[in-house]
Design an enzyme around this catalytic site. Structure first.
Site, short mmCIF file in Angstrom:
data_model
loop_
_atom_site.label_atom_id
_atom_site.label_comp_id
_atom_site.label_asym_id
_atom_site.label_seq_id
_atom_site.Cartn_x
_atom_site.Cartn_y
_atom_site.Cartn_z
CG HIS A 1 -14.91 0.91 -0.53
ND1 HIS A 1 -13.75 0.34 -0.06
CD2 HIS A 1 -15.04 0.45 -1.80
CE1 HIS A 1 -13.21 -0.43 -1.01
NE2 HIS A 1 -13.99 -0.39 -2.07
CE LYS B 1 -6.08 1.97 4.88
NZ LYS B 1 -6.35 2.39 3.50
NE ARG C 1 -7.92 -9.55 -5.22
CZ ARG C 1 -9.02 -9.04 -4.69
NH1 ARG C 1 -10.17 -9.17 -5.32
NH2 ARG C 1 -8.99 -8.39 -3.56
N GLY D 1 -8.06 -7.64 2.95
CA GLY D 1 -9.22 -8.28 3.56
C GLY D 1 -9.63 -7.63 4.88
N GLY D 2 -9.30 -6.36 5.02
CA GLY D 2 -9.71 -5.65 6.23
C GLY D 2 -8.83 -5.94 7.43
CD GLU E 1 -10.58 -1.72 -2.71
OE1 GLU E 1 -11.38 -2.67 -2.76
OE2 GLU E 1 -9.82 -1.53 -1.75
CE LYS F 1 -3.66 -2.24 2.69
NZ LYS F 1 -4.95 -2.39 2.06
CG HIS G 1 -12.24 -2.08 8.05
ND1 HIS G 1 -12.68 -0.80 7.89
CD2 HIS G 1 -11.60 -2.12 9.25
CE1 HIS G 1 -12.33 -0.08 8.94
NE2 HIS G 1 -11.69 -0.85 9.78
P1 ADP Z 1 -7.93 -3.97 2.67
O1 ADP Z 1 -6.80 -4.08 1.71
O2 ADP Z 1 -7.67 -4.72 3.94
O3 ADP Z 1 -9.26 -4.26 2.07
P2 ADP Z 1 -8.37 -1.12 2.35
O4 ADP Z 1 -7.25 -0.20 2.31
O5 ADP Z 1 -9.02 -1.49 1.06
O6 ADP Z 1 -7.94 -2.45 3.15
O7 ADP Z 1 -9.49 -0.56 3.33
C1 ADP Z 1 -10.61 -1.33 3.68
C2 ADP Z 1 -11.69 -0.45 4.27
O8 ADP Z 1 -11.23 0.26 5.41
C3 ADP Z 1 -12.19 0.62 3.34
O9 ADP Z 1 -13.17 0.15 2.47
C4 ADP Z 1 -12.73 1.64 4.32
O10 ADP Z 1 -14.00 1.26 4.78
C5 ADP Z 1 -11.78 1.56 5.49
N1 ADP Z 1 -10.72 2.57 5.38
C6 ADP Z 1 -9.56 2.45 4.71
N2 ADP Z 1 -8.83 3.58 4.79
C7 ADP Z 1 -9.54 4.43 5.55
C8 ADP Z 1 -9.34 5.77 6.02
N3 ADP Z 1 -8.22 6.46 5.74
N4 ADP Z 1 -10.30 6.35 6.77
C9 ADP Z 1 -11.42 5.65 7.10
N5 ADP Z 1 -11.67 4.41 6.71
C10 ADP Z 1 -10.75 3.78 5.94
#
Ligand code: ADP
Length: 649
Positions: free
Chosen positions: A208, A158, A296, A164-165, A274, A116, A234
């Protein structure tokens, strides 16, 4: 186009890919683990190769075995599906080195988007807006804490390798930062083998919104957006396309950014960019930021297929086999509105715990797209994701599509395992969701109401008892159970933690009064179909001792065998007084709490024109009397249960 491809996956996505391949005249090779020898994807494919034991690490993640299977069967290309090896650049390189085609992006493109932090840097350099934050290489806890301070609380920690949240922590106050960082790192280390993190500003109540892109390695187009704001922890629960409230200006800005992201890395195949969107003042073109790119096909790709009419898997096969992009941006049109709901075997009441079990019965309503990797009789195994199906609807407007979704969920029939159907149904009926007031916090805010189980109605219990008694199956004129079945019968049903005692009283061939603890239900058969207090019965299914009535998203009852119930294990000799043969209970002398001596007469059974005295074969206290004078009983039916004098309360 390829002659033959191998699908390096299982479940619904393997089936989904096989379907399109077959339509394109491409022959398919499935791979399977020990647990999947009889799985749907194996049955659908033209050939199948066993690749190892049930745990993914011994089968679906074994790239070398999968490549060997492709070579051995003469497959020219490998479709990875999603999950497993789909975003593993090492696997892509091995596939290519073996002289095969990987149906997806290059190893290089996957690597660029794999972490990321690096992805954010790359995107920022390409002019794509990214979530403000710190994604530096210096991972010192003090440096990270300082970065959080500078960004301003609340922040989100993060894992750079997260997915996967997993590996995310929201932190609201500086004093909590160190603890959250440590726990996030530990989780990331365990789940991804990489404990590096980035820090982002936490966007409150965000949406999202992701953009489906498709590239051929040179150019890319976008296929509009999906809104995946309905999330629990998530994880996406219901997705839709297009995003409600999307404006042309915002769509253009997001689409352009996504295409730029894809073209920057020479992306080939289907991918998703995303974005997180601050929608507090509606959707504004300056309030969306890149989060990550999934290199993917996504689980929720069908909603995009619905609104664009594009078969994304067909495009994947065409582009991977060397064709140019099948469409130009201006050829792509958006039509109507689509929803997808993810149906899982999970125990919502127990905190959405994944469930396992054999799907005794599985049926989806007509006119709904149900992407599923399981059939009636299949087992949801503990080794894999407990998804049962994705239900996808497409209507001319959002309101109509949402009604279709509600209807589809209400009509799904699943027996044999608990599911999240009722939860999905509650979401589809959520008023805020209907008004398109969606954000990622909706589910958490209303969780209690969304997971509240409606009480089971007396009519549904009555129907379950009729099914348990075998009366529902008897059809045709004149098959009145009064002719030969007992006139009065007690059925014990286990429901949730409770035990329901239901008495069926025949009042004629097509009429039965059903007595419940708190009332009476009149069951009447009209034109061969049972009605309960005048209301039509629901579809129902029985297998073994389980009865499922498909009302309120499925109500499952367990028929309790009085023998087993009375025993709570193997009954001690002499504690159960059972009918030695079918007959009519003439008299019952025993009363609960009464002390009896060996040889005491407890009841009289009339059978084969004779009276049989049922006597106690040991001393004891009457714990339960399960019948009354006038009851018809089957052979083996327990009439009375005794217990040791000291067991008595
Ligand atoms: P993953 O790769 O685990 O799916 P993501 O980066 O896609 O993680 O984030 C998953 C979810 O987390 C997003 O859809 C959103 O709901 C929440 N999220 C991610 N970044 C943020 C942020 N900066 N602020 C608030 N919520 C966030």
């Amino acid at each position: 186009m390829f002659d033959r491809i191998l699908i390096a996956n299982r479940g619904e996505i393997a089936c989904r890919v096989i379907e399109t391949a077959q339509r394109l005249g491409v022959s398919t090779v499935a791979v399977y683990s020990d647990a999947d020898a009889g799985a749907k994807h194996v049955a659908m494919a033209d050939q199948a190769v066993h690749i190892g034991a049930a745990p993914p690490s011994e089968s679906y993640l074994r790239g070398e075995r999968i490549i060997a299977a492709a070579l051995q069967t003469g497959a020219q290309a490998i479709h990875p599906g999603y999950g497993f090896l789909s975003e593993n650049p090492g696997f892509v390189e091995a596939v290519v080195a073996a002289g095969l085609v990987f149906i997806g992006p290059s190893a290089d493109a996957i690597r660029k988007m794999g972490l990321k932090d690096a992805a954010k840097d790359l995107m920022a350099a390409a002019g794509v807006p990214v979530v403000p934050g710190y994604q530096g290489a210096d991972q010192d806890a003090g440096v990270l804490a300082q970065a959080a301070e500078k960004i301003g609380y609340p922040v989100l920690i993060k894992a750079v390798a997260g997915g996967g949240g997993k590996g995310m922590r929201r932190v609201d106050r500086a004093e909590d930062f160190a603890g959250s960082l440590a726990s996030c790192r530990a989780e990331a280390k365990g789940a991804f083998g990489n404990d590096a993190v980035l820090i982002e500003t936490y966007i409150e109540a965000p949406r999202h919104i992701e953009v489906q892109i498709f590239g051929d390695g040179r150019r890319a187009v976008h296929l509009f957006e999906r809104d995946c704001s309905l999330q629990r922890r998530h994880q996406k629960v219901i997705e839709e396309a297009p995003a409600p409230g999307m404006t042309d200006v915002m769509r253009q800005a997001m689409g352009d950014a996504a295409v730029r992201a894809a073209e920057t890395i020479g992306y080939s195949g289907a991918g998703t960019v995303e974005f997180i969107v601050d929608a507090r003042d509606g959707l504004r073109a300056d309030r969306f930021w890149f989060m990550e790119m999934n290199t993917r096909l996504q689980v929720e790709h069908p909603v995009t297929e619905c609104i664009t009419g594009v078969d994304l898997v067909a495009w994947q096969l065409r582009v991977a086999s060397g064709e140019d992009l099948p469409a130009r941006q201006e050829d792509l049109q958006l039509s109507g509105h689509a929803f997808e709901a993810r149906l899982y075997a999970e125990d919502v009441a127990a905190g959405f715990l994944p469930a396992t079990g054999r799907l005794a019965h599985l049926a989806f309503p007509m006119g709904v797209r149900a992407d599923s990797g399981v059939r009636s009789g299949d087992v949801i195994s503990p080794h894999y994701d407990p998804m049962i199906a994705k239900l996808i609807v497409h209507g001319p407007t959002r309101a109509i599509a949402l009604r279709q979704l509600s209807r589809a969920l209400a009509q799904c029939q699943v027996a044999g395992t608990v599911t999240n159907l009722a939860f999905l149904g509650a979401l589809a009926g959520h008023e805020g969701f209907a008004r398109a007031e969606v954000d990622t916090g909706l589910i958490a805010r209303d969780l209690e109401a969304l997971t509240e189980l409606a009480e089971v109605s007396a009519q549904v219990v009555a129907q379950a008892a009729l099914v348990a008694a075998g009366l529902e199956r008897m059809t045709g004129a004149g098959v009145g159970f009064a002719l030969w079945a007992p006139l009065r019968r007690t059925i014990l049903l286990g429901f949730g933690g409770a035990e329901l005692s239901v008495v069926l009283m025949s009042r004629g061939p097509d009429l039965c009064e059903v007595e419940l603890v708190d009332g009476l239900v009149r069951a009447e058969r009209i034109d061969g179909r049972w009605r309960f207090d005048g209301m039509a019965g629901h579809a129902a299914f029985q297998e073994g001792d389980m009865v499922t009535v498909f009302a309120d998203y499925g109500r499952a009852f367990r028929i309790i065998d009085p023998l087993e119930r009375a025993a709570g294990g193997a009954p001690e000799a002499g504690t159960l007084i059972a009918a030695p043969m079918p007959g009519l209970v003439r008299d019952v002398f025993a009363t609960v709490g009464q002390e009896v001596k060996s040889g005491d007469r407890l009841a009289v059974l009339e059978a084969m024109k004779m009276e049989h005295a049922l006597v106690a074969v040991r001393d004891g206290v009457v714990a339960e009397v399960l019948v009354a004078a006038g009851d018809q009983v089957d052979a083996g039916a327990v009439l009375i249960r005794l217990e040791e004098p000291e067991d008595a309360a």
